[in-house]
Design a protein around this motif. Structure first.
Motif, PDB file in Angstrom:
ATOM      1  N   SER A 322     129.628  30.928  31.252  1.00 51.44           N
ATOM      2  CA  SER A 322     130.774  30.312  30.578  1.00 51.44           C
ATOM      3  C   SER A 322     130.766  28.801  30.718  1.00 51.44           C
ATOM      4  CB  SER A 322     132.086  30.876  31.149  1.00 51.44           C
ATOM      5  OG  SER A 322     132.173  32.259  30.904  1.00 51.44           O
ATOM      6  N   GLU A 323     130.179  28.312  31.804  1.00 52.90           N
ATOM      7  CA  GLU A 323     130.013  26.866  32.012  1.00 52.90           C
ATOM      8  C   GLU A 323     128.541  26.611  32.312  1.00 52.90           C
ATOM      9  OE1 GLU A 323     133.387  24.943  34.289  1.00 52.90           O
ATOM     10  OE2 GLU A 323     133.621  27.041  34.904  1.00 52.90           O
ATOM     11  N   PRO A 324     127.719  26.424  31.303  1.00 51.76           N
ATOM     12  CA  PRO A 324     126.259  26.335  31.488  1.00 51.76           C
ATOM     13  C   PRO A 324     125.814  25.311  32.529  1.00 51.76           C
ATOM     14  CG  PRO A 324     126.808  26.491  29.165  1.00 51.76           C
ATOM     15  CD  PRO A 324     128.111  26.321  29.885  1.00 51.76           C
ATOM     16  N   LYS A 325     126.563  24.222  32.688  1.00 51.72           N
ATOM     17  CA  LYS A 325     126.148  23.191  33.641  1.00 51.72           C
ATOM     18  C   LYS A 325     126.143  23.717  35.073  1.00 51.72           C
ATOM     19  CE  LYS A 325     127.769  19.221  30.918  1.00 51.72           C
ATOM     20  NZ  LYS A 325     128.692  18.068  30.896  1.00 51.72           N
ATOM     21  N   THR A 326     127.016  24.682  35.370  1.00 49.84           N
ATOM     22  CA  THR A 326     127.154  25.155  36.751  1.00 49.84           C
ATOM     23  C   THR A 326     126.046  26.117  37.170  1.00 49.84           C
ATOM     24  OG1 THR A 326     128.563  27.011  36.096  1.00 49.84           O
ATOM     25  CG2 THR A 326     129.653  24.925  36.566  1.00 49.84           C
ATOM     26  N   ILE A 327     125.242  26.587  36.233  1.00 49.99           N
ATOM     27  CA  ILE A 327     124.200  27.572  36.546  1.00 49.99           C
ATOM     28  C   ILE A 327     122.807  26.951  36.511  1.00 49.99           C
ATOM     29  CG2 ILE A 327     123.687  28.419  34.218  1.00 49.99           C
ATOM     30  CD1 ILE A 327     124.335  30.584  37.349  1.00 49.99           C
ATOM     31  N   ARG A 328     122.731  25.651  36.379  1.00 47.87           N
ATOM     32  CA  ARG A 328     121.423  24.996  36.250  1.00 47.87           C
ATOM     33  C   ARG A 328     120.574  25.127  37.507  1.00 47.87           C
ATOM     34  NH1 ARG A 328     123.086  19.456  32.904  1.00 47.87           N
ATOM     35  NH2 ARG A 328     123.403  20.503  30.882  1.00 47.87           N
ATOM     36  N   ASP A 329     121.220  25.254  38.677  1.00 50.20           N
ATOM     37  CA  ASP A 329     120.443  25.411  39.917  1.00 50.20           C
ATOM     38  C   ASP A 329     119.639  26.702  39.879  1.00 50.20           C
ATOM     39  OD1 ASP A 329     121.247  23.054  41.457  1.00 50.20           O
ATOM     40  OD2 ASP A 329     123.238  23.956  41.427  1.00 50.20           O
ATOM     41  N   LEU A 330     120.248  27.777  39.380  1.00 49.63           N
ATOM     42  CA  LEU A 330     119.528  29.046  39.271  1.00 49.63           C
ATOM     43  C   LEU A 330     118.395  28.930  38.257  1.00 49.63           C
ATOM     44  CD1 LEU A 330     119.108  32.028  39.871  1.00 49.63           C
ATOM     45  CD2 LEU A 330     120.910  32.560  38.212  1.00 49.63           C
ATOM     46  N   ALA A 331     118.661  28.284  37.130  1.00 51.96           N
ATOM     47  CA  ALA A 331     117.617  28.114  36.108  1.00 51.96           C
ATOM     48  C   ALA A 331     116.439  27.321  36.676  1.00 51.96           C
ATOM     49  CB  ALA A 331     118.192  27.419  34.877  1.00 51.96           C
ATOM     50  N   SER A 332     116.729  26.277  37.432  1.00 53.27           N
ATOM     51  CA  SER A 332     115.656  25.460  38.030  1.00 53.27           C
ATOM     52  C   SER A 332     114.868  26.251  39.056  1.00 53.27           C
ATOM     53  CB  SER A 332     116.259  24.209  38.690  1.00 53.27           C
ATOM     54  OG  SER A 332     116.917  23.418  37.728  1.00 53.27           O
ATOM     55  N   ALA A 333     115.561  27.089  39.827  1.00 56.10           N
ATOM     56  CA  ALA A 333     114.880  27.905  40.836  1.00 56.10           C
ATOM     57  C   ALA A 333     113.933  28.901  40.179  1.00 56.10           C
ATOM     58  CB  ALA A 333     115.913  28.641  41.691  1.00 56.10           C
ATOM     59  N   LEU A 334     114.339  29.493  39.055  1.00 59.80           N
ATOM     60  CA  LEU A 334     113.477  30.440  38.357  1.00 59.80           C
ATOM     61  C   LEU A 334     112.270  29.734  37.757  1.00 59.80           C
ATOM     62  CD1 LEU A 334     116.164  32.682  36.581  1.00 59.80           C
ATOM     63  CD2 LEU A 334     114.835  33.215  38.631  1.00 59.80           C
ATOM     64  N   ARG A 335     112.482  28.564  37.179  1.00 63.57           N
ATOM     65  CA  ARG A 335     111.351  27.816  36.598  1.00 63.57           C
ATOM     66  C   ARG A 335     110.355  27.427  37.693  1.00 63.57           C
ATOM     67  NH1 ARG A 335     115.782  24.721  33.826  1.00 63.57           N
ATOM     68  NH2 ARG A 335     116.143  25.820  31.857  1.00 63.57           N
ATOM     69  N   GLU A 336     110.875  27.130  38.880  1.00 59.70           N
ATOM     70  CA  GLU A 336     110.006  26.790  40.012  1.00 59.70           C
ATOM     71  C   GLU A 336     109.105  27.968  40.367  1.00 59.70           C
ATOM     72  OE1 GLU A 336     110.744  26.109  44.753  1.00 59.70           O
ATOM     73  OE2 GLU A 336     112.143  25.136  43.358  1.00 59.70           O
ATOM     74  N   GLN A 337     109.574  29.190  40.076  1.00 54.67           N
ATOM     75  CA  GLN A 337     108.815  30.413  40.374  1.00 54.67           C
ATOM     76  C   GLN A 337     108.088  30.942  39.131  1.00 54.67           C
ATOM     77  OE1 GLN A 337     108.685  31.975  43.537  1.00 54.67           O
ATOM     78  NE2 GLN A 337     109.576  30.022  44.191  1.00 54.67           N
ATOM     79  N   ASP A 338     107.819  30.080  38.158  1.00 50.68           N
ATOM     80  CA  ASP A 338     107.068  30.420  36.936  1.00 50.68           C
ATOM     81  C   ASP A 338     107.776  31.443  36.047  1.00 50.68           C
ATOM     82  OD1 ASP A 338     104.970  28.672  37.273  1.00 50.68           O
ATOM     83  OD2 ASP A 338     103.792  30.083  38.470  1.00 50.68           O
ATOM     84  N   ILE A 339     109.098  31.374  36.011  1.00 54.12           N
ATOM     85  CA  ILE A 339     109.889  32.182  35.087  1.00 54.12           C
ATOM     86  C   ILE A 339     110.637  31.219  34.166  1.00 54.12           C
ATOM     87  CG2 ILE A 339     111.791  33.831  34.840  1.00 54.12           C
ATOM     88  CD1 ILE A 339     111.073  34.936  37.581  1.00 54.12           C
TER      89      ILE A 339
END
Length: 883
Positions: A322-339
């Protein structure tokens, strides 16, 4: 020539022959022996004639007399020139036939009988003139085709189903005439199987080929894409364009909705192929579409095609918050793990199965059910069950029960229930459901409102209270305030609400206030539902009184409601306002409001996760040293789910924290805390945070087994042909004797299982017939191949079906038309006069009822019998000699 009995059971009457013989033996008459035998013979003949008449003795005589019926193709592939040829042929045949018209059945996707209520007779040149019109009409009226004839309409000229037109045509022809159908068509059927239907029908069919369209036409025939590529690997796609005239055309290529190529090309008569170089970087499945615009083109519906390209690469996850800015840490963590993680707001939830299929998993973080349509929820369910996708829901004040997911398709696929048992120390709730029952709420809206009210009552605990108010031009207390233990009584009262009258919201709020202020519950809440504009009232005053008595008010406006008034009531009542355009969302809103008003689904007390069920998914992650989480949403694990992590309480493990289960081919998981700064703030700096989430998501996401396998999908003539090649890379050999199937999901989300057949070493194939569906849109194929208990292949592919097959440029199918005429004993491309020649190869049996003749003879014999019983022939003979 032969005979038959229409009512053979009457032949039992021949038993009376024995009675006559018995009577003859003991007769007391003194007639001569010869006269008595002669009288007996007459009576026996009379009896036999009467019994045969009652039994319906019928004379069957062979006949070769024909009855013609025209089948006229009226699909879009038949242009004005072909229509003119067909009409000229029909008129020529009619001129030979005489004054009586020959029946004509026109057809495209469906047949249409010309004047079905009064079917016409064939020409007197080849049918007996004493046959009445009523004979044919009654025979036809008894058929199923006549009963359905009003449904035979040319509602869709974008298809050709010749086989379907045979049924009403054959029903028009009485059984005592040789049926002869005359088919006028280009022979390009797009659905059905005319050859099989023609042979089964048993009637001779003569075929008249109609010419293919000569009007200027440019058609996008195909877009040819590689079976599979790697992300970042350049490739070529071929665009195939058919044209029946020389011209110039503008070709535009789109990648998803973005234009990537626009060029002007010269088209020659016949097939034209143009090649373009493209690249796909970060998509698992990329959509390419092409449009062509040419001067003078007649049909524009066949100028657009779409193709799907599958790419191998990193797994892709769709993250909705609902607030995309607040979930960016999870998105960055997944990208760090090649997802690869794509973050979107709730408005970005896919609206088609094709878009969901671009991702290996979907994560819903603090997204309420009211942000999703029922269609999107059903798509997510199909995405999991049939395409093997993954779903994870994270906790938040708008997740699980608080988000209104109770009794939705999402709750069905989650491993946890969205209701819960309220703890004794939590405050009790009194809720008043104020429902508009005016005339405009009739039908589906009222039924959904009642369903929503019942679901809200079911979510209450035994310590809570509920009242139901309905209003039109005045207010009615449907159910007075009572304990939620009596949920059955409350729901029975809700069922009695019927729509009628005007709209007076104010009176409903007054009754709700009176019901709530007398209860001792700690929390008091009103949910107001209406779809109209209310009569005036002191709304600010009544809401102010409610707030002073610690009563909150939320409002739901359906359709063309007075949302300004409702928004004011909700704001002043310290509640929430919902503007609902889709009545199907009402139950989710009521569930969300009920759970939110209870204020008991959220626990905001720090805790450390407790491992309930050890799993390899958490390998190399020390959960015991993880920092505490600061809160979670209360849920209940379903019986067959895997309870992995729990919250911590005084006795150890508490409520579910991490739960997952398999749903169909896919998997869903629930994490009741969040992955951002509200409850997971301490986890954001934990070194195990990226690894924890990557391993959980990899467990949930689609398991695409594609090593050593290649799937190729081709479309041709309305069919999809799937080819799967499989090799064992370690042993460097083909894999044989495996079993596999493909789940075909149609655009309407219906499903069909197709078995894969091994056709060569390591090759498995399936042919999927799309003619029977005639759907345009996105088709999805989930292919699974197993060898014993081992999964070898589990892959998803998509296919786009564009314009109908009817709109493709095709020559007249003379081969099919000739096969139809040859296999049924008809003529191919006959002259009009040839249709009237006798047909020695086909015979009908003409039935002549004999009952009238039998009874006439019986009547004359009866007179003779009377004479034989009244006159002594011997005495008469002696008297004549004496004279």
């Amino acid at each position: 020539m032969s005979f038959e009995f229409a009512h053979p059971h009457y032949l039992v009457g021949l038993i009376l022959v024995a009675v006559l013989l018995w009577g003859f033996r003991y007769s007391l008459t003194d007639f001569s022996k010869m006269q008595r035998y002669f009288s007996l013979a007459v009576r026996l003949v009379i009896l036999i004639l009467i019994v045969f008449a009652l039994s319906g003795l019928t004379l069957l005589s062979p006949t070769h007399e024909k009855m013609l019926v025209f089948l006229l193709d009226q699909s879009r592939s038949i242009d004005s020139a072909a229509n003119e040829k067909a009409q000229q042929f029909i008129e020529s045949v009619q001129k030979i036939a005489g004054k009586t018209p020959i029946p004509v059945i026109t057809f495209a996707a469906n047949p249409q009988i010309q004047h079905p209520a009064s079917p016409v007779l064939p020409s007197s040149n080849f049918i007996q003139k004493d046959v009445a019109v009523s004979e044919l009409s009654e025979q036809y009226k008894q058929s199923e085709q006549f009963k359905q004839s009003e449904q035979f309409e040319l509602t869709d000229a974008n298809a050709t189903n010749i086989a379907l037109a045979l049924e009403p045509a054959l029903a028009l022809i009485p059984p005592h005439y040789v049926p002869h159908l005359v088919l006028l068509s280009d022979g390009n059927e797009t659905t059905g199987d005319i050859l099989t239907a023609a042979i089964r029908g048993g009637a001779a069919i003569s075929t008249v080929p109609l010419p293919a369209s000569a009007e200027p036409e440019v058609q996008l025939a195909d877009i040819k894409l590689p079976a599979q590529i790697r992300q970042g690997e350049p490739f070529y796609l071929d665009i195939v364009i058919q044209s029946n005239y020389n011209t110039e055309a503008i070709i535009t290529l789109y990648k998803d909705s973005f234009k990537v190529v626009e060029e002007t090309k010269t088209l020659q008569i016949g097939e034209n192929i143009f090649r373009f170089r493209q690249l796909v970087n970060d998509q698992r499945q990329q959509e390419f579409s092409v449009t062509v615009v040419a001067r003078g083109d007649t049909i524009l519906d066949n100028n657009h095609v779409t193709g799907l390209l599958f790419t191998g690469g990193k797994p892709r996850v769709l993250l909705i918050d609902s607030e995309p800015k607040t979930i960016r840490d999870l998105a960055s963590a997944l990208r760090e793990q090649d997802i690869t993680a794509e973050v979107r707001p709730p408005e970005g939830v896919p609206r088609s199965l094709e878009e969901f299929d671009h991702f290996d998993a979907v994560i819903l973080s603090n997204v309420p059910a009211t942000s999703l349509t029922m269609h999107q929820m059903n798509l997510l369910r199909t995405y999991l069950s049939d395409l093997g996708g993954g779903l994870m829901m994270l906790g938040g004040e708008q997740s699980f029960g608080l988000g209104g997911y109770y009794k939705t398709p999402i709750e069905e696929i989650l491993p946890v229930r969205c209701d819960f048992e309220k703890e004794k120390e939590k405050p009790s709730l009194a809720i008043s459901l104020v429902i508009d029952r005016s005339g405009s709420m009739g039908g589906q809206k009222m039924e959904l409102a009642k369903e929503a009210a019942k679901a809200a009552v079911e979510l209450l605990s035994p310590r809570d209270f509920a009242t139901v108010i309905a209003f039109d031009h005045e207010s009615y207390v449907v159910c007075a305030m009572q304990n939620a233990v009596s949920a059955g009584t409350i729901n029975a009262a809700i069922s009695t609400i019927e729509a009628a009258g005007g709209t007076n919201i104010y009176s409903g709020l007054i009754d709700a206030y009176e019901q709530l202020r007398r209860t001792s519950a700690k929390l008091k809440h009103v949910i107001l539902l209406t779809d109209g504009h209310s009569s005036p009232g002191d709304y600010e005053g009544i809401v102010r009184q409610m707030v002073n008595d610690l009563i909150t008010v939320s409002t739901v406006g359906v359709g063309d409601a007075d949302n300004e008034l409702l928004k004011m009531i909700a704001e002043n009542g310290k509640g929430r306002h919902y503007s609902c355009n889709d009545p199907k969302a009402i139950p989710q809103i009521f569930a969300k409001e009920t759970m939110t008003a209870g204020k008991s689904a959220i626990h905001e007390i720090p805790f450390v996760p407790v491992v309930v069920t050890p799993t390899e998914v958490l390998a190399n992650i020390d959960i015991e040293t993880a920092p505490p989480l600061l809160g979670y949403v209360v849920t209940r694990a379903k019986p067959t789910s895997r309870f992995i992590l729990a919250t911590q309480n005084e006795t150890g493990a508490g409520d579910p924290l991490l739960v997952w289960w398999r749903y169909g081919l896919g998997m869903s998981a629930a994490f009741s805390s969040d992955a951002k700064s509200r409850w997971g703030a301490e986890w954001l700096t934990w070194s195990g945070y990226p690894k924890f989430w990557a391993q959980i998501i990899r467990q949930v996401m689609r398991q695409s087994d594609q090593r050593g396998s290649l799937i190729e999908i081709q479309q041709h003539s309305g069919n999809i042909h799937l080819t799967l090649d499989v090799v064992d890379e370690e042993k460097d050999c083909y894999i044989n004797d495996a079993t596999g199937q493909t789940a075909m999901i149609y655009p309407d989300l219906s499903k069909e299982e197709i078995i894969l057949q091994q056709t060569a070493p390591g090759r498995y194939e399936a042919e999927i017939d799309l003619k029977k569906t005639n759907y345009q849109g996105s088709y999805h194929l989930q292919t699974v191949l197993r060898l014993g208990e081992k999964n070898l292949v589990n892959q998803s592919r998509g296919v786009m079906v564009g314009y109908p097959e009817e709109l493709r440029l095709k020559p007249t199918n003379n081969e099919l038309l000739q096969r139809i005429s040859e296999s049924t004993g008809g003529l191919f491309n006959p002259k009009p006069e040839e249709l009237f020649q006798p047909d020695p190869n086909h015979t009908a049996w003409r039935a002549t009822p004999l009952w009238s003749y039998l009874l006439t003879v019986a009547a004359w014999l009866f007179i003779l019998d009377v004479l034989l019983r009244r006159i002594d022939l011997k005495r008469l003979h002696n008297n004549s000699r004496n004279i």
